[in-house]
Design a protein around this motif. Structure first.
Motif, short mmCIF file in Angstrom:
data_model
loop_
_atom_site.label_atom_id
_atom_site.label_comp_id
_atom_site.label_asym_id
_atom_site.label_seq_id
_atom_site.Cartn_x
_atom_site.Cartn_y
_atom_site.Cartn_z
N HIS A 128 0.82 -1.22 0.00
CA HIS A 128 0.00 0.00 0.00
C HIS A 128 0.84 1.26 0.00
O HIS A 128 0.35 2.34 -0.30
CB HIS A 128 -0.95 -0.01 1.21
CG HIS A 128 -1.85 -1.19 1.22
ND1 HIS A 128 -3.09 -1.17 0.64
CD2 HIS A 128 -1.68 -2.45 1.68
CE1 HIS A 128 -3.66 -2.36 0.76
NE2 HIS A 128 -2.82 -3.16 1.39
N ARG C 226 -0.69 -1.07 -7.24
CA ARG C 226 -0.49 0.19 -7.96
C ARG C 226 -1.46 0.32 -9.14
O ARG C 226 -1.74 1.43 -9.60
CB ARG C 226 0.95 0.19 -8.47
CG ARG C 226 1.41 1.51 -9.02
CD ARG C 226 2.87 1.44 -9.40
NE ARG C 226 3.36 2.76 -9.68
CZ ARG C 226 3.87 3.15 -10.83
NH1 ARG C 226 3.97 2.30 -11.82
NH2 ARG C 226 4.27 4.39 -11.01
N GLU D 85 -2.42 9.67 -1.73
CA GLU D 85 -1.01 9.88 -1.42
C GLU D 85 -0.44 8.78 -0.53
O GLU D 85 0.69 8.33 -0.71
CB GLU D 85 -0.83 11.24 -0.74
CG GLU D 85 0.45 11.45 0.05
CD GLU D 85 1.72 11.48 -0.79
OE1 GLU D 85 1.61 11.52 -2.02
OE2 GLU D 85 2.82 11.43 -0.21
N MET D 86 -1.22 8.35 0.43
CA MET D 86 -0.68 7.49 1.49
C MET D 86 -0.89 6.00 1.29
O MET D 86 -0.12 5.20 1.79
CB MET D 86 -1.35 7.86 2.82
CG MET D 86 -1.04 9.24 3.32
SD MET D 86 0.71 9.41 3.75
CE MET D 86 0.76 8.42 5.27
N ASP D 87 -1.96 5.62 0.61
CA ASP D 87 -2.39 4.23 0.71
C ASP D 87 -2.66 3.53 -0.61
O ASP D 87 -3.24 2.45 -0.62
CB ASP D 87 -3.69 4.17 1.54
CG ASP D 87 -3.50 4.71 2.93
OD1 ASP D 87 -2.72 4.11 3.69
OD2 ASP D 87 -4.10 5.75 3.26
N GLU D 88 -2.31 4.14 -1.70
CA GLU D 88 -2.66 3.50 -2.98
C GLU D 88 -1.44 2.99 -3.74
O GLU D 88 -1.48 2.78 -4.94
CB GLU D 88 -3.53 4.46 -3.82
CG GLU D 88 -4.82 4.83 -3.07
CD GLU D 88 -5.89 5.52 -3.90
OE1 GLU D 88 -5.59 5.96 -5.03
OE2 GLU D 88 -7.02 5.65 -3.41
N GLY D 89 -0.36 2.81 -3.02
CA GLY D 89 0.82 2.17 -3.63
C GLY D 89 1.34 2.91 -4.85
O GLY D 89 1.93 2.29 -5.74
N GLY D 90 1.13 4.20 -4.89
CA GLY D 90 1.65 4.95 -6.03
C GLY D 90 0.76 4.89 -7.25
O GLY D 90 1.17 5.28 -8.35
N ALA D 91 -0.48 4.45 -7.08
CA ALA D 91 -1.38 4.31 -8.23
C ALA D 91 -1.58 5.61 -9.01
O ALA D 91 -1.63 5.59 -10.24
CB ALA D 91 -2.73 3.75 -7.78
N GLY D 93 0.53 7.87 -9.66
CA GLY D 93 1.69 7.99 -10.54
C GLY D 93 1.58 7.08 -11.75
O GLY D 93 2.05 7.42 -12.84
N PHE D 94 0.96 5.93 -11.56
CA PHE D 94 0.79 4.97 -12.64
C PHE D 94 -0.30 5.42 -13.61
O PHE D 94 -0.08 5.58 -14.81
CB PHE D 94 0.45 3.62 -12.05
CG PHE D 94 0.24 2.51 -13.05
CD1 PHE D 94 1.14 2.28 -14.07
CD2 PHE D 94 -0.86 1.67 -12.95
CE1 PHE D 94 0.94 1.25 -14.99
CE2 PHE D 94 -1.06 0.63 -13.86
CZ PHE D 94 -0.17 0.43 -14.88
#
Lengths: 331, 331, 331, 331
Positions: A128, C226, D85-91, D93-94
């Protein structure tokens, strides 16, 4: 009298000369004799094996280097005022395919093991949260501060302990080396890759990415092409780098810039926001004072409400530095 | 006697001179007086309003242009032998964030409305298939063939009918213009953006992206920085382009290259795989014949098993062209 | 009587039952007891260690698997009619950050070492061309053809020789296994990762990515999150997969679908464009014939001008298959 | 007695029933009768035209929505503790191809025009800095705080003034609506797109992205497929959403969860770090107190060193809430 930045300064005559010599038709891309001998010259300078790739900008150098260390789902640890965070138009997000920058604090825009740990230790090792894969430090820093070899060593130790790569943004590497008066290898420390800057130090359009890990260089070569950064007349970039390395021009130029900055710093010690170690001065002064300086013909950037930034370059004339020193002292 | 490519040829003296003149300290990035006057000069050349951005490579020019027209989930229609498909190391995939290239056929690496329709008509307008958003054509083509104004007009009509943008890869735009002997505006036709190449035609490291849509130029400016292609001493790129435009140097240089190619073509008409319209020759010859030519000092690339590619440049000496013509004729 | 596709068929009662049982509150994401025991069950099925991740769609399964094998600057070799090329809306370009698909030919949408070599051998090992990093094959293929174990072994050998990963799109893996009547391990062969499809075979919304390389699974876990594919109530996906594996329901369901297809195939052997090995039939027929079939209540897709595609599913009723067989025979 | 999260709670019986009813064979993807009627039902609920797309996760909903508003070179303004920002594993950005998140502060994880301006006003409008293109707010916030309609209106006004899109992460939208006791249209305000969460509120695997701009929905449809989020048996997701909307189940469920939270809050008002407006409680307590609660069978997460987070769900039993209230009161 220009103190806006070192980024648009004139090109050193030796660089011009080397470029002219490179004009005769040659192999394209990076197959020419100038490009292929960069590795060797850099290895001699740094005292360890390396592969050197030219690119035209520091942004490309930083991002191509980091892209070899950090997967798209990972993160780079850097200072919250690092160039890659503040001034590259989101280039790390582009080159690293959405990888994240994890922003740390630190005096003078320098990281320390403690400020790094403050950011990475709370990250749970689960899917996460984005996991750090590399640390990027800037030598000299965005506030003209220089990492001592032992400071780099401490960051390197932390990086290794956590399995992180270590990159150095050396846009002003020469200024740091001039300050430390140490061998290049010590100024860089045991980083995995160095963006070795020349454009701010007398070159026209050539920076080097120095990879101390051949595997990363191999990846970077593909990515450089893929990013449109492989120039067909790359010999002109290689020529610039050779000229900068020959006779340690990079070091001499940086010494000149640092000396000019020191000259000015001496006149305004009480106004300095940061110790002057390289070629940048951050000087407290009121809008009225700045206005007064500008009326005298000095060019520089405001730095927030109450300060100004002055940058010297390899070709800053001693007279100009003295004039600025005097002008600030007289405020 | 080098006929490998025009991509590593020497830099024209007028370009050198313009670069030297640009050396004096100036505004960074693209704020200098040379960069800011490019739009105007290009508008005069093309006869319509436009915005021109310099970049260092044709790959960057092509991909930045296309990135303004095609969203990540879209596709670019191009020839299956287009440079963007074959020779850019996957750069379109990088700059366009995974957008697809839809590959068409066409004689001489030229697209036609029919070959385009053959690819795009079968695409169902649903989310399972990637939808085309732009067409990219190359002027002159990868086989040195030149689009006539009416051919471009036909493709433009199709593009407009289908709501597609139109981009022209003009890495050898000068050679096409020299062949057509028409105004630049006619050679480009009503494209939305043109990659106007200079590096193969006498410059060192500057290509222009000419946007005929201001909105696309605005996007491209952000993306150029984000791709690390905004050089701080950009004035040296602008200077090159000015030099190439002044006195129509771009056209004169291209005429020289074309003339040399025509000279050679005249000696081997029966061996030509493609009519010679620009500065590239694709010549049928056996491995033994190629060996014989190489022994006489001619440099060139093999083109498959049974052919060779010869490329002339702005500075190909007439004697060398004649020598090659004679050598081929004597095979 | 629906023969449009197996992709929207009803959910098998055993799957429903397993989902209901999974309802009681449990650990989120993939920490529940059903998710954590998938590895073990898959390892038993395939006869070698593996890690299994659930995702909701075959597109996600294929692309997450490939993303662990292929860097953004690399390429995947696949058939020109592969699902990843034709029907996934450009998802490989998204998940692989612009990596390329290199398209090969091959009878029945099956690759062979020869058709692969025809594409990858001409690729120069330089940075101008995108280099292959993995091969993806579809079992059963997009034309319902099944790779024999020795065919997979030959592709595996080529992949290993060239340092390429090997992925299998097993959207209809069950149908292939039912046809071969071989252990799952032989049907998959020595692939590095398998997209094991269940949705077309009686499940609702769960596919498995089976990684035979733990390192790749570790990367995929981060990328799954992600990509927004880590469901908080993942236990319902795991439950579906368990239900499909228990008592070899996946195999039984596939056998039913294949049997129905065979029934129909028997009635139109002379019209078949491809041998019927799984649950898809490609049948030559005129527009008038298709019209006639539709008037009798049969649903199916046109396949170009002169053919139709019929797909059977796990729950195709024998009567319906017989009716279709008879109707085609009577055309 | 589980208070860890609402994200793994059981599925509501009405949702199960709707899913069972949807089982009969139907059109694939989103062409079924349940999917195509979502727009209408959502429009009735929100009192304005909209298009609704189902996806399986809140991460996908948030990121697909934002991807329609923000180009790869842009940025999203959000709270520094926002889920994206905190909990989506960088989604983000993807899905947004490297676009940046600009992090703001704000009490209770809520943004205000002031905290937004503090971040965006210093951004120079030049290419060196990433420009904001959208704002994302969370209703209810990550600390269970609810935006009042006038607060949203103020943010909307700022967004419009600056040309920014406005997205609402409504993972717990129902809890916010239950607290405000206002029409859904007022709870959402004039956002451009809403991630309307159901999974935490009684559904199994369906969230809706509600687009109030049809153009954005059209883009999102392509991107949903491209991200592997278009399920072939999408009717099961549509069915869940219909069940949640019918009879305002979403509101009833949220009221139950909120009531349970209020019950507990009443017993520990002096320990609360944040007012309890929705279904989350952040309660100050020592490690020893947490240990004591766990020994009594309560499940929950630590929240830093000195606090615990309790989350109620639609199916939290009144007895359990009372028991927890009493246990905390007795500490």
């Amino acid at each position: 009298m220009q103190f806006l930045s070192d980024n648009a300064a004139s090109v050193h005559p030796a660089v011009w000369e080397a470029m002219r010599k490179a004009d005769a038709a040659a192999s394209p891309y990076d197959g020419d004799s100038l490009s292929v001998t960069l590795d060797e010259k850099m290895a001699a300078l740094f005292g360890r094996d390396c592969a050197a790739l030219w690119v035209a900008t520091g942004t490309a150098a930083n991002c191509l280097a980091l892209a070899t260390m950090v997967p798209p789902h990972g993160a780079v640890v850097c200072h919250e005022e690092a160039h890659i965070e503040m001034d590259e138009g989101g280039a790390p997000g582009f080159f690293l395919h959405g990888a994240k920058l994890l922003l740390c604090q630190g005096e003078g825009a320098k990281l320390t093991p403690d400020t790094i740990r403050a950011v990475i230790d709370p990250i749970r090792d689960d899917v996460h949260q984005v996991q750090p894969h590399a640390i990027s430090i800037t030598q000299a820093s965005e506030y003209g501060r220089v990492y001592r070899p032992e400071e780099i060593a401490a960051i390197r130790a932390l990086a290794s302990e956590r399995g992180l790569g270590l990159h150095m943004d050396g846009a002003r590497f020469g200024n740091a080396a001039a300050f430390l008066d140490s061998p290049a290898g010590d100024v860089a420390g045991a980083v995995d890759a160095l963006s070795f800057g020349f454009v701010k130090n007398g070159a026209m359009s050539a920076e080097a990415i120095v990879f101390f890990d051949e595997g990363q260089a191999d990846i970077a070569r593909y990515r450089r092409k893929r990013a449109g950064h492989l120039q067909s007349k790359g010999r002109f970039l290689a020529a610039q780098i050779h000229a900068m390395l020959d006779g340690d021009l990079w070091l001499g130029n940086a010494r000149s810039a640092n000396a000019a900055a020191a000259e000015i710093a001496g006149a305004c010690a009480d106004r300095l926001m940061h110790p002057v170690e390289a070629n940048e001065l951050f000087v407290r002064c009121t809008p009225e004072e700045r206005e007064a300086l500008r009326e005298q013909g000095f060019g520089f950037y405001d730095w927030g409400e109450d300060a100004a930034r002055f940058v010297t370059a390899w070709n800053t004339r001693e007279d100009d530095a003295l004039a600025l020193a005097k002008a600030i002292a007289s405020l």
